[in-house]
Design a protein around this motif. Structure first.
Motif, PDB file in Angstrom:
ATOM      1  N   SER A 189       0.837  -1.210   0.000  1.00  0.00           N
ATOM      2  CA  SER A 189       0.000   0.000   0.000  1.00  0.00           C
ATOM      3  C   SER A 189       0.864   1.248   0.000  1.00  0.00           C
ATOM      4  N   ARG A 190       1.989   1.126   0.660  1.00  0.00           N
ATOM      5  CA  ARG A 190       2.933   2.251   0.667  1.00  0.00           C
ATOM      6  C   ARG A 190       3.433   2.536  -0.742  1.00  0.00           C
ATOM      7  N   LEU A 191       3.810   1.448  -1.439  1.00  0.00           N
ATOM      8  CA  LEU A 191       4.293   1.607  -2.821  1.00  0.00           C
ATOM      9  C   LEU A 191       3.184   2.163  -3.713  1.00  0.00           C
ATOM     10  N   ASP A 192       1.955   1.709  -3.471  1.00  0.00           N
ATOM     11  CA  ASP A 192       0.829   2.240  -4.269  1.00  0.00           C
ATOM     12  C   ASP A 192       0.673   3.738  -4.063  1.00  0.00           C
ATOM     13  N   ALA A 193       0.817   4.137  -2.805  1.00  0.00           N
ATOM     14  CA  ALA A 193       0.668   5.572  -2.508  1.00  0.00           C
ATOM     15  C   ALA A 193       1.749   6.385  -3.209  1.00  0.00           C
ATOM     16  N   TYR A 194       2.962   5.829  -3.200  1.00  0.00           N
ATOM     17  CA  TYR A 194       4.076   6.526  -3.873  1.00  0.00           C
ATOM     18  C   TYR A 194       3.776   6.668  -5.367  1.00  0.00           C
ATOM     19  N   ALA A 195       3.393   5.542  -5.964  1.00  0.00           N
ATOM     20  CA  ALA A 195       3.155   5.557  -7.413  1.00  0.00           C
ATOM     21  C   ALA A 195       2.043   6.521  -7.772  1.00  0.00           C
ATOM     22  N   GLU A 198      11.165  -6.596   5.745  1.00  0.00           N
ATOM     23  CA  GLU A 198      11.681  -7.897   6.170  1.00  0.00           C
ATOM     24  C   GLU A 198      12.085  -8.696   4.939  1.00  0.00           C
ATOM     25  N   ALA A 199      13.066  -9.536   5.140  1.00  0.00           N
ATOM     26  CA  ALA A 199      13.615 -10.295   4.011  1.00  0.00           C
ATOM     27  C   ALA A 199      12.552 -11.142   3.327  1.00  0.00           C
ATOM     28  N   SER A 200      11.620 -11.643   4.093  1.00  0.00           N
ATOM     29  CA  SER A 200      10.608 -12.535   3.513  1.00  0.00           C
ATOM     30  C   SER A 200       9.643 -11.778   2.602  1.00  0.00           C
ATOM     31  N   THR A 201       9.441 -10.524   2.862  1.00  0.00           N
ATOM     32  CA  THR A 201       8.467  -9.764   2.054  1.00  0.00           C
ATOM     33  C   THR A 201       9.129  -9.047   0.874  1.00  0.00           C
ATOM     34  N   GLN A 202      10.437  -9.032   0.871  1.00  0.00           N
ATOM     35  CA  GLN A 202      11.107  -8.243  -0.169  1.00  0.00           C
ATOM     36  C   GLN A 202      10.791  -8.695  -1.605  1.00  0.00           C
ATOM     37  N   PRO A 203      10.806 -10.004  -1.889  1.00  0.00           N
ATOM     38  CA  PRO A 203      10.523 -10.410  -3.277  1.00  0.00           C
ATOM     39  C   PRO A 203       9.149  -9.930  -3.757  1.00  0.00           C
ATOM     40  N   SER A 204       8.153 -10.050  -2.883  1.00  0.00           N
ATOM     41  CA  SER A 204       6.813  -9.635  -3.319  1.00  0.00           C
ATOM     42  C   SER A 204       6.749  -8.117  -3.506  1.00  0.00           C
ATOM     43  N   LEU A 205       7.455  -7.415  -2.632  1.00  0.00           N
ATOM     44  CA  LEU A 205       7.466  -5.953  -2.775  1.00  0.00           C
ATOM     45  C   LEU A 205       8.177  -5.542  -4.067  1.00  0.00           C
ATOM     46  N   GLU A 206       9.246  -6.269  -4.370  1.00  0.00           N
ATOM     47  CA  GLU A 206       9.980  -5.950  -5.601  1.00  0.00           C
ATOM     48  C   GLU A 206       9.105  -6.187  -6.825  1.00  0.00           C
ATOM     49  N   ALA A 207       8.348  -7.313  -6.753  1.00  0.00           N
ATOM     50  CA  ALA A 207       7.458  -7.605  -7.887  1.00  0.00           C
ATOM     51  C   ALA A 207       6.403  -6.521  -8.023  1.00  0.00           C
ATOM     52  N   HIS A 208       5.877  -6.078  -6.908  1.00  0.00           N
ATOM     53  CA  HIS A 208       4.840  -5.031  -6.919  1.00  0.00           C
ATOM     54  C   HIS A 208       5.427  -3.719  -7.431  1.00  0.00           C
ATOM     55  N   ARG A 209       6.670  -3.462  -6.989  1.00  0.00           N
ATOM     56  CA  ARG A 209       7.334  -2.254  -7.476  1.00  0.00           C
ATOM     57  C   ARG A 209       7.469  -2.299  -8.989  1.00  0.00           C
ATOM     58  N   ASP A 210       7.870  -3.460  -9.511  1.00  0.00           N
ATOM     59  CA  ASP A 210       8.067  -3.582 -10.957  1.00  0.00           C
ATOM     60  C   ASP A 210       6.754  -3.346 -11.704  1.00  0.00           C
ATOM     61  N   VAL A 211       5.664  -3.857 -11.125  1.00  0.00           N
ATOM     62  CA  VAL A 211       4.358  -3.629 -11.761  1.00  0.00           C
ATOM     63  C   VAL A 211       4.042  -2.145 -11.811  1.00  0.00           C
ATOM     64  N   LEU A 212       4.315  -1.491 -10.697  1.00  0.00           N
ATOM     65  CA  LEU A 212       4.032  -0.049 -10.646  1.00  0.00           C
ATOM     66  C   LEU A 212       4.939   0.715 -11.616  1.00  0.00           C
ATOM     67  N   LEU A 213       6.178   0.283 -11.742  1.00  0.00           N
ATOM     68  CA  LEU A 213       7.090   0.935 -12.684  1.00  0.00           C
ATOM     69  C   LEU A 213       6.584   0.793 -14.113  1.00  0.00           C
ATOM     70  N   VAL A 214       6.041  -0.395 -14.402  1.00  0.00           N
ATOM     71  CA  VAL A 214       5.482  -0.594 -15.745  1.00  0.00           C
ATOM     72  C   VAL A 214       4.350   0.396 -15.985  1.00  0.00           C
ATOM     73  N   GLU A 215       3.536   0.566 -14.956  1.00  0.00           N
ATOM     74  CA  GLU A 215       2.409   1.521 -15.088  1.00  0.00           C
ATOM     75  C   GLU A 215       2.925   2.935 -15.299  1.00  0.00           C
ATOM     76  N   ILE A 216       3.941   3.276 -14.553  1.00  0.00           N
ATOM     77  CA  ILE A 216       4.502   4.630 -14.701  1.00  0.00           C
ATOM     78  C   ILE A 216       5.132   4.778 -16.077  1.00  0.00           C
ATOM     79  N   ASP A 217       5.836   3.735 -16.521  1.00  0.00           N
ATOM     80  CA  ASP A 217       6.461   3.794 -17.855  1.00  0.00           C
ATOM     81  C   ASP A 217       5.404   3.920 -18.937  1.00  0.00           C
ATOM     82  N   ARG A 218       4.274   3.258 -18.725  1.00  0.00           N
ATOM     83  CA  ARG A 218       3.190   3.337 -19.711  1.00  0.00           C
ATOM     84  C   ARG A 218       2.691   4.784 -19.773  1.00  0.00           C
TER      85      ARG A 218
END
Lengths: 333, 286
Positions: free
Chosen positions: A50-56, A296-316
């Motif tokens: 949700s934090r990443l969503d707010a940023y995007a 936390e290390a366990s959540t990082q992969p999912s956050l990275e994936a979510h970040r990448d999705v948001l980056l795609v949206e921004i790039d679009r």
């Protein structure tokens, strides 16, 4: 054809100021984005999607805001482009009209511009006539001069009357008037000679000189009037020629410089917008990486994936904007 | 002749100049300057007569008068304008803006733009014509935050162009030359004023006749100059700049509101008031 100013060109200074203002506005928008991201990081501990969503969302809003502000300047540039095109058309018509006027004025040129010589000529004729009358008729000097001047004035009056009646151009008018003037002067001189009991050669000389005097007066004024017209013609021709020079100057120098400046301005605007959007994207990418780094290390992969999705949206959004920016440029005039 | 007359119709969009030669007031001011200059030069001329005779006196005096005519020449008149007005060369950006505006004005007025020289004037929010071919505007109306709109700049240049077209500045150079003796007296009185004890009295002794001479000249110039300003406004209006000129005067009037200064100030003011000029422009439209 109206070449008088109806355009409302903003001056180049005003457009430059608009550019500077836009640059400042875009920088302000980015500063607000950055300060939001930094403040959020400082106050909120959670690192989640949700934090990443707010940023995007904030960054996308900043990009849209930049688009809106830049579109105002783009509209100004486009409006100015069409004014330049319209002005070019108007000037083309003006050049055609003035060229036609110039040709007409050149065709009716009159070489009779010898008014100083004509003035001297009429003075000489009056003096000769006065001398002749004085010698021949045996009357006083003053009377001789008066008679001679009267003859010349009579001839000049006839020329002016012809000019006023606008008959001067008629082929028969000038010879006929000259004949009338000479005849009338001759008759008058003969009558004066009879009254003065002067006969024979003296009378003939008086008649001839009187006729000559009147004809010189007539011809001189006719020449001066033609010269006055010639002066008017030359003055008008000069103005038409200068008007043509001015129109060519604007068509060949000012308008091309204006178009070149507008092209530069348009390219600079695209670059400014691109830079703004790329910076906004960079802010997001940097802040998102910071958030992921603190998670936390366990959540990082999912956050990275979510970040990448948001980056795609921004790039679009970025691609859509860049496409709009390029498409927004009308084809060069 | 009637065929010529029919061709001598002014093409559309080529306004005729509102005047062709300097005003009567300019000629009278020139004569007054010649008279005053001659009076001030009288001691010198008397000296020439005493040492070299009457013919030399006549030659010197005539030469001084005739030399005034050389300041009608374009180069000299422009150089003189520069030394008095102090304008400068425009920067590249200023030149581009001024040149574009000047060309557009020349298109409207039917004048060759290459005949005019563009410069940047001192001062604020103004434009003037100088010499025989100089058009100058202040830097703040060309670029920067207070720059006027493009059409307003053109309107200002159209007004100044009209002064050249109407011959308003032809006699400025010769008048300056003939007033040089008076300028010398002015410089002398200032120098005298610096002399201790008696300086101020001497300067005062010069001050009254000086003012008595200057005042009629100035009044004559201003009273004859004012109608010419309105004529220049009319020419600019003929070129299509009535509204932008009116807008400029309105802005100028708003920024320059102050005391009236009375009758004498009015008499010595070289320009009509902004309100009068706006009214004249509106009446011209009507």
């Amino acid at each position: 054809m109206n070449t008088q100013p109806t355009h409302q060109f903003a001056s180049q200074s005003a457009m430059r100021r608009a550019f500077d203002a836009l640059q400042e506005e875009l920088e302000t928008v980015l500063r607000h984005v950055r300060s939001y991201l930094v403040s959020e990081e400082a106050t909120v501990a959670a690192a989640d999607t949700s934090r990443l969503d707010a940023y995007a969302s904030r960054v996308l809003r900043a990009m849209a805001e930049g688009d809106e502000r830049a579109s105002l300047v783009r509209k100004e540039i486009d409006s100015r482009r069409s004014e330049v095109a319209e002005r070019s058309t108007t000037l083309g018509e003006r050049v055609a009209a003035l060229s036609a006027s110039k040709t007409q004025l050149e065709d009716v040129g009159d070489s009779r511009v010898l008014w100083p010589a004509q003035a001297l000529g009429v003075l000489g004729a009056v003096a000769a006539a006065a001398g002749a009358i004085y010698l021949v008729l045996g009357i006083g000097v003053a009377e001789s001069v008066v008679l001679a001047v009267s003859g010349a004035v009579f001839g000049a009056a006839a020329a002016y009357a012809l000019y006023s009646l606008q008959l001067s151009a008629a082929a028969w008018a000038q010879p006929a008037t000259l004949a009338v003037v000479c005849s009338a002067s001759a008759v008058l001189a003969w009558a004066v000679a009879q009254l003065a009991d002067i006969d024979g050669v003296q009378s003939l000389v008086a008649v001839v000189f009187s006729a000559l005097n009147s004809s010189v007066g007539y011809a001189s004024l006719a020449g001066v009037l033609a010269t006055q017209l010639e002066q008017n013609r030359r003055r008008l021709l000069s103005q038409v020629t200068n008007g043509l020079a001015a129109a060519h100057s604007e068509l060949e120098r000012v308008l091309p410089e204006e178009r070149a400046w507008l092209e530069e301005a348009s390219a600079a605007l695209v670059e400014m917008e691109q830079s703004h959007h790329l910076q906004a994207r960079h802010h997001f990418a940097t802040s998102a990486s910071d958030v992921i780094g603190r998670a936390e290390a366990s959540t990082q992969p999912s956050l990275e994936a979510h970040r990448d999705v948001l980056l795609v949206e921004i790039d679009r959004a970025l691609d859509a904007h860049l496409g709009k920016a390029i498409r927004g440029e009308p084809s060069p005039a | 002749m009637s065929m010529v007359s029919s061709v001598l119709r002014r093409p559309d969009g080529l306004p005729a100049p509102r005047a062709l030669r300097p005003s009567l007031g300019d000629f009278l001011a020139l004569l007054w300057a010649a008279l005053v200059g001659s009076v001030i030069l009288a001691p010198v001329l008397v000296g020439v007569w005493y040492f070299m005779g009457g013919v030399a006196l006549a030659v010197v005096w005539a030469a001084w008068l005739v030399l005034a005519s050389v300041f009608v020449a374009r180069g000299l008149a422009n150089a003189l304008g520069r030394s008095i007005q102090g304008w400068r060369e425009p920067t590249a950006e200023e030149r581009a803006i001024l040149h574009a505006a000047c060309v557009r004005v020349c298109v409207a007025a039917g004048v060759d733009p290459e005949r005019y020289t563009l410069r940047v004037a001192r001062g604020t929010r103004n434009a003037h014509s100088s010499g025989r071919s100089v058009l100058a505007a202040t830097a703040d109306v060309i670029t920067g935050p207070t720059a006027v709109g493009g059409v307003e700049l053109e309107a200002m240049l159209a007004h100044e162009l009209a002064h050249h077209r109407h011959g308003d500045l032809i006699l400025a150079g010769p008048t300056w030359w003939l007033l040089l003796p008076l300028a010398f007296v002015d410089t002398l009185s200032r120098a005298l004023a610096a002399v201790p004890l008696i300086g101020s009295r001497l300067a005062l002794a010069l001050w009254f006749p000086f003012r008595a001479v200057v005042f009629p000249f100035r009044t004559l110039s201003c009273l004859s100059g004012r109608p010419r300003e309105l004529l220049a406004d009319r020419f600019a209006a003929d070129c299509g700049y009535a509204r932008p000129l009116e807008h400029f005067f309105t802005d100028s009037a708003d920024s320059a509101r102050g005391g009236s200064g009375g009758l004498v100030a009015w008499m010595l003011d070289t320009h009509p008031g902004a309100t009068d000029r706006i009214t004249a422009l509106r009446n011209a439209d009507a």
